[in-house]
Design a protein around this motif. Sequence first.
Motif, PDB file in Angstrom:
ATOM      1  N   LEU A  38     -65.713 -38.082  -6.253  1.00  0.00           N
ATOM      2  CA  LEU A  38     -65.261 -37.937  -4.879  1.00  0.00           C
ATOM      3  C   LEU A  38     -65.560 -39.235  -4.146  1.00  0.00           C
ATOM      4  O   LEU A  38     -66.664 -39.777  -4.258  1.00  0.00           O
ATOM      5  CB  LEU A  38     -65.991 -36.775  -4.197  1.00  0.00           C
ATOM      6  N   PHE A  39     -64.582 -39.731  -3.380  1.00  0.00           N
ATOM      7  CA  PHE A  39     -64.701 -41.027  -2.711  1.00  0.00           C
ATOM      8  C   PHE A  39     -64.687 -40.845  -1.192  1.00  0.00           C
ATOM      9  O   PHE A  39     -63.839 -40.131  -0.651  1.00  0.00           O
ATOM     10  CB  PHE A  39     -63.564 -41.956  -3.134  1.00  0.00           C
ATOM     11  N   HIS A  40     -65.626 -41.519  -0.534  1.00  0.00           N
ATOM     12  CA  HIS A  40     -65.703 -41.509   0.926  1.00  0.00           C
ATOM     13  C   HIS A  40     -65.801 -42.943   1.439  1.00  0.00           C
ATOM     14  O   HIS A  40     -66.266 -43.850   0.734  1.00  0.00           O
ATOM     15  CB  HIS A  40     -66.952 -40.756   1.407  1.00  0.00           C
ATOM     16  N   ARG A  41     -65.380 -43.117   2.690  1.00  0.00           N
ATOM     17  CA  ARG A  41     -65.574 -44.415   3.340  1.00  0.00           C
ATOM     18  C   ARG A  41     -65.963 -44.186   4.801  1.00  0.00           C
ATOM     19  O   ARG A  41     -65.408 -43.329   5.473  1.00  0.00           O
ATOM     20  CB  ARG A  41     -64.308 -45.268   3.248  1.00  0.00           C
ATOM     21  N   PHE A  42     -66.954 -44.987   5.244  1.00  0.00           N
ATOM     22  CA  PHE A  42     -67.393 -44.940   6.638  1.00  0.00           C
ATOM     23  C   PHE A  42     -67.144 -46.288   7.296  1.00  0.00           C
ATOM     24  O   PHE A  42     -67.333 -47.345   6.681  1.00  0.00           O
ATOM     25  CB  PHE A  42     -68.895 -44.623   6.743  1.00  0.00           C
ATOM     26  N   SER A  43     -66.760 -46.244   8.572  1.00  0.00           N
ATOM     27  CA  SER A  43     -66.679 -47.477   9.356  1.00  0.00           C
ATOM     28  C   SER A  43     -68.039 -47.813   9.952  1.00  0.00           C
ATOM     29  O   SER A  43     -68.303 -48.963  10.314  1.00  0.00           O
ATOM     30  CB  SER A  43     -65.638 -47.347  10.468  1.00  0.00           C
ATOM     31  N   PHE A 125     -62.818 -49.709  -6.801  1.00  0.00           N
ATOM     32  CA  PHE A 125     -63.131 -49.125  -5.505  1.00  0.00           C
ATOM     33  C   PHE A 125     -63.658 -50.222  -4.594  1.00  0.00           C
ATOM     34  O   PHE A 125     -64.547 -50.980  -4.972  1.00  0.00           O
ATOM     35  CB  PHE A 125     -64.192 -48.031  -5.656  1.00  0.00           C
ATOM     36  N   ARG A 126     -63.105 -50.296  -3.369  1.00  0.00           N
ATOM     37  CA  ARG A 126     -63.524 -51.307  -2.397  1.00  0.00           C
ATOM     38  C   ARG A 126     -64.290 -50.627  -1.272  1.00  0.00           C
ATOM     39  O   ARG A 126     -63.821 -49.643  -0.697  1.00  0.00           O
ATOM     40  CB  ARG A 126     -62.299 -52.043  -1.852  1.00  0.00           C
ATOM     41  N   ALA A 127     -65.460 -51.182  -0.959  1.00  0.00           N
ATOM     42  CA  ALA A 127     -66.298 -50.568   0.068  1.00  0.00           C
ATOM     43  C   ALA A 127     -65.628 -50.590   1.426  1.00  0.00           C
ATOM     44  O   ALA A 127     -65.740 -49.638   2.198  1.00  0.00           O
ATOM     45  CB  ALA A 127     -67.646 -51.285   0.138  1.00  0.00           C
ATOM     46  N   ALA A 128     -64.929 -51.668   1.752  1.00  0.00           N
ATOM     47  CA  ALA A 128     -64.266 -51.808   3.048  1.00  0.00           C
ATOM     48  C   ALA A 128     -62.756 -51.718   2.864  1.00  0.00           C
ATOM     49  O   ALA A 128     -62.218 -52.112   1.833  1.00  0.00           O
ATOM     50  CB  ALA A 128     -64.633 -53.133   3.699  1.00  0.00           C
ATOM     51  N   GLY A 129     -62.066 -51.202   3.860  1.00  0.00           N
ATOM     52  CA  GLY A 129     -60.611 -51.114   3.782  1.00  0.00           C
ATOM     53  C   GLY A 129     -60.053 -50.457   5.019  1.00  0.00           C
ATOM     54  O   GLY A 129     -60.787 -49.931   5.859  1.00  0.00           O
ATOM     55  N   GLY A 130     -58.725 -50.456   5.148  1.00  0.00           N
ATOM     56  CA  GLY A 130     -58.079 -49.836   6.286  1.00  0.00           C
ATOM     57  C   GLY A 130     -58.068 -48.326   6.176  1.00  0.00           C
ATOM     58  O   GLY A 130     -58.387 -47.745   5.138  1.00  0.00           O
TER      59      GLY A 130
END
Length: 308
Positions: A38-43, A125-130
Amino acid sequence: QAQVAPGGLGTRVNGTALGRCDAGVCTVEGGTAAGRSLFHRFSQYDTRSGIRRVDLDTRGRANVVVGVGNPDGSFFGAPLRLNHAANLFWLSPGGLWFGGAGQIQGATSLLLSTAPTLRIGGGEFRAAGGLGEGIGDLGTDPPLDLEALARGGLEGSGLGTGDGPIVLAGGRLSVDRHLLLHSGAGPIHTTPGERLVLEAGRSVQISGGTLQLGSLDVSAGTDEADALVRLRSGPLVGGGLGQLTVSDARLRASRVQLEGAGGLALEDTTLRGTEVGLRARGNLRATQLEAETDTTRDRGHLTLEAGG
């Protein structure tokens, strides 16, 4: 202001992809599922004040991969709790700060890294992104495997090279299997006066550019023959090699390895294990060092290497 805010990949905070949480209990749901991961991203991820706890829904996946795109990094000042046991991969290129109240609960194994990317199968997988940026063609061969990262000692691991710092400001990190801290060419250091405890069932491994660690208790395993504590300094951004400095520390495992690419300095440090190894490409300096090897199995030994 301390807050938790989503940054894409379907991550929802307190029920919405545009939400943010700055007080009380924050809930994290959604994300993007692919196979067993499972993949998550936070700003933004900063729980140093106001936030009492963060609850993350793993959706029953074996691996949870998190990226934090904020250039200031991630700040763990309150507990993060997984609702089901899972391996947690946390990438934060801007840096990582871990405080005394910043426990991580429910992680079977844990990777905290300032790497910007993580190779998975045929993708990345890139930590930062749009907000709408996906996770690419991650594929299934080879699958995401934190055990493999641990066996490889974080070398050639598929982690991109970053230089964000990791600051350990006391507290306790404890997991069932592997605890991995990785800063690439960046520094890792503890905060003076704040005691830090790191515990894992199989291995605790810390790898970065320059390591300056003090007021530290590290242990891996109990009777596990391959339990490992490994601290390693390495190359720096722009050239040169980082030094490994350890003071007021107690390190215990079957295998204890300290490797200083740019030198190794130990002060008031106790090392206990069946196999204890000290390796320094530069100078090796030690004061008030106690190294105890268990010879009850007729295989305990101490290795010292310096120079070159």
